[in-house]
Design a protein around this motif. Structure first.
Motif, PDB file in Angstrom:
ATOM      1  N   GLY A 123      38.053  60.733  62.852  1.00 60.41           N
ATOM      2  CA  GLY A 123      38.933  61.890  62.815  1.00 60.41           C
ATOM      3  C   GLY A 123      40.396  61.531  62.611  1.00 60.41           C
ATOM      4  O   GLY A 123      41.233  62.405  62.421  1.00 60.41           O
ATOM      5  N   ARG A 124      40.722  60.243  62.623  1.00 60.98           N
ATOM      6  CA  ARG A 124      42.124  59.827  62.487  1.00 60.98           C
ATOM      7  C   ARG A 124      42.573  59.654  61.036  1.00 60.98           C
ATOM      8  O   ARG A 124      43.749  59.439  60.778  1.00 60.98           O
ATOM      9  N   TYR A 125      41.649  59.764  60.089  1.00 57.33           N
ATOM     10  CA  TYR A 125      42.009  59.597  58.676  1.00 57.33           C
ATOM     11  C   TYR A 125      42.461  60.939  58.110  1.00 57.33           C
ATOM     12  O   TYR A 125      41.805  61.957  58.312  1.00 57.33           O
ATOM     13  N   ASN A 126      43.562  60.937  57.378  1.00 58.30           N
ATOM     14  CA  ASN A 126      44.144  62.204  56.916  1.00 58.30           C
ATOM     15  C   ASN A 126      44.296  62.295  55.403  1.00 58.30           C
ATOM     16  O   ASN A 126      45.288  62.827  54.907  1.00 58.30           O
ATOM     17  N   GLY A 127      43.310  61.800  54.673  1.00 55.40           N
ATOM     18  CA  GLY A 127      43.340  61.941  53.219  1.00 55.40           C
ATOM     19  C   GLY A 127      43.129  63.393  52.813  1.00 55.40           C
ATOM     20  O   GLY A 127      42.950  64.277  53.649  1.00 55.40           O
ATOM     21  N   THR A 128      43.138  63.627  51.514  1.00 56.62           N
ATOM     22  CA  THR A 128      42.937  64.998  51.026  1.00 56.62           C
ATOM     23  C   THR A 128      41.491  65.256  50.618  1.00 56.62           C
ATOM     24  O   THR A 128      41.102  66.397  50.409  1.00 56.62           O
ATOM     25  N   GLY A 129      40.693  64.194  50.488  1.00 57.53           N
ATOM     26  CA  GLY A 129      39.281  64.363  50.147  1.00 57.53           C
ATOM     27  C   GLY A 129      38.480  64.764  51.371  1.00 57.53           C
ATOM     28  O   GLY A 129      38.615  64.158  52.433  1.00 57.53           O
ATOM     29  N   LYS A 130      37.663  65.782  51.246  1.00 56.91           N
ATOM     30  CA  LYS A 130      36.900  66.300  52.386  1.00 56.91           C
ATOM     31  C   LYS A 130      35.468  65.768  52.354  1.00 56.91           C
ATOM     32  O   LYS A 130      34.775  65.867  51.328  1.00 56.91           O
ATOM     33  N   TYR A 131      35.036  65.259  53.500  1.00 54.76           N
ATOM     34  CA  TYR A 131      33.696  64.680  53.627  1.00 54.76           C
ATOM     35  C   TYR A 131      33.075  65.102  54.948  1.00 54.76           C
ATOM     36  O   TYR A 131      33.764  65.223  55.955  1.00 54.76           O
ATOM     37  N   ASP A 132      31.771  65.335  54.918  1.00 57.11           N
ATOM     38  CA  ASP A 132      31.011  65.622  56.129  1.00 57.11           C
ATOM     39  C   ASP A 132      30.249  64.346  56.501  1.00 57.11           C
ATOM     40  O   ASP A 132      29.700  63.671  55.627  1.00 57.11           O
ATOM     41  N   VAL A 133      30.205  64.043  57.784  1.00 57.54           N
ATOM     42  CA  VAL A 133      29.548  62.822  58.259  1.00 57.54           C
ATOM     43  C   VAL A 133      28.541  63.201  59.340  1.00 57.54           C
ATOM     44  O   VAL A 133      28.870  63.966  60.257  1.00 57.54           O
ATOM     45  N   ALA A 134      27.331  62.685  59.220  1.00 57.16           N
ATOM     46  CA  ALA A 134      26.288  62.968  60.210  1.00 57.16           C
ATOM     47  C   ALA A 134      25.645  61.664  60.675  1.00 57.16           C
ATOM     48  O   ALA A 134      25.489  60.721  59.897  1.00 57.16           O
ATOM     49  N   VAL A 135      25.292  61.647  61.952  1.00 58.28           N
ATOM     50  CA  VAL A 135      24.574  60.512  62.544  1.00 58.28           C
ATOM     51  C   VAL A 135      23.357  61.076  63.249  1.00 58.28           C
ATOM     52  O   VAL A 135      23.464  62.003  64.057  1.00 58.28           O
ATOM     53  N   THR A 136      22.181  60.546  62.932  1.00 56.65           N
ATOM     54  CA  THR A 136      20.972  60.929  63.654  1.00 56.65           C
ATOM     55  C   THR A 136      20.469  59.701  64.419  1.00 56.65           C
ATOM     56  O   THR A 136      20.286  58.637  63.841  1.00 56.65           O
ATOM     57  N   LEU A 137      20.307  59.874  65.710  1.00 52.07           N
ATOM     58  CA  LEU A 137      19.781  58.798  66.551  1.00 52.07           C
ATOM     59  C   LEU A 137      18.264  58.805  66.418  1.00 52.07           C
ATOM     60  O   LEU A 137      17.604  59.798  66.729  1.00 52.07           O
ATOM     61  N   GLU A 138      17.713  57.698  65.940  1.00 51.40           N
ATOM     62  CA  GLU A 138      16.266  57.605  65.706  1.00 51.40           C
ATOM     63  C   GLU A 138      15.522  57.000  66.897  1.00 51.40           C
ATOM     64  O   GLU A 138      14.417  57.388  67.209  1.00 51.40           O
ATOM     65  N   GLY A 139      16.136  56.012  67.532  1.00 52.01           N
ATOM     66  CA  GLY A 139      15.480  55.360  68.661  1.00 52.01           C
ATOM     67  C   GLY A 139      16.478  54.501  69.417  1.00 52.01           C
ATOM     68  O   GLY A 139      17.533  54.151  68.890  1.00 52.01           O
ATOM     69  N   PHE A 140      16.135  54.178  70.677  1.00 48.42           N
ATOM     70  CA  PHE A 140      17.058  53.374  71.481  1.00 48.42           C
ATOM     71  C   PHE A 140      16.310  52.608  72.554  1.00 48.42           C
ATOM     72  O   PHE A 140      15.202  52.966  72.956  1.00 48.42           O
ATOM     73  N   LEU A 141      16.952  51.537  72.985  1.00 44.78           N
ATOM     74  CA  LEU A 141      16.490  50.749  74.122  1.00 44.78           C
ATOM     75  C   LEU A 141      17.715  50.417  74.952  1.00 44.78           C
ATOM     76  O   LEU A 141      18.652  49.804  74.448  1.00 44.78           O
TER      77      LEU A 141
END
Length: 194
Positions: A72-90
């Motif tokens: 969230g700290r980047y302030n360019g003019t290009g707009k992008y959506d970012v998604a993270v899906t957690l698949e598994g964990f230990l």
């Protein structure tokens, strides 16, 4: 016997020197990147055998916090959506100090969507993430040295740190996000007229 002690002492110094990933590390070069929206999905995450018990929903807030702080700290003019899906964990449990020190780990899929071109730059790019090793966790294991919440927070930050580095590599190698718009840089640097 002296050699063994010298070797163990040297290993301890090396492991202690390995720093943990921190929230306020220097930004990467992400060109004209600006995160329009972020998504975190954890509902279908699998808890692997031998893990400390945790609900997938416990990962949402830590990943969202790390994503907002880092991307969230980047302030360019290009707009992008970012998604993270957690698949598994230990989440590592206690091991046998010095001999067997399980590490916490997570697998995520990441998505980066270019709003302007309506295309995915990354779609289900899978990343395997391991927790940082500190001097304490190297000796007694994170199952003893960290709470479940600390393990989740640490891994969440490592996930976003790895994503940020991956995005910087793709920017450098494949031109993701394009160059920073010089006009936007000049206008933000220009003094305001009164």
């Amino acid at each position: 016997m002296f050699r063994i002690f010298a070797f163990l002492a040297a290993m301890l110094v090396l492991l202690t020197a390995c720093g943990e990933t921190t929230l306020n590390e220097a930004p990467e070069d992400l060109g004209d990147f600006n995160m329009r929206v972020s998504f975190v999905y954890t509902d279908k995450a699998l808890q692997w055998p031998l893990s400390r018990a945790a609900e997938p929903s416990e990962w949402n807030a830590p990943i969202e916090r790390a994503m907002e702080a880092r991307l969230g700290r980047y302030n360019g003019t290009g707009k992008y959506d970012v998604a993270v899906t957690l698949e598994g964990f230990l989440l590592a449990t206690g091991g046998i100090p010095v001999l067997v020190n399980p590490k916490s780990a997570a697998v995520v899929n990441v998505f980066v969507y270019d709003v302007k071109t309506k295309t995915y730059l990354a779609k289900e790019h899978q990343m395997k993430i391991f927790e940082d090793t500190t001097g304490e966790s190297a000796i007694i294991g994170s199952g003893y040295s960290r709470t479940k919440e600390e393990q989740i927070d640490g891994l969440s930050l490592r996930i976003i740190d790895a994503l940020e580095e991956y995005m910087a590599e793709q920017h450098a190698e494949h031109g993701w996000f394009g160059p920073k718009d010089p006009a936007a840089v000049q206008s933000s640097a220009a003094p305001e007229e009164s």
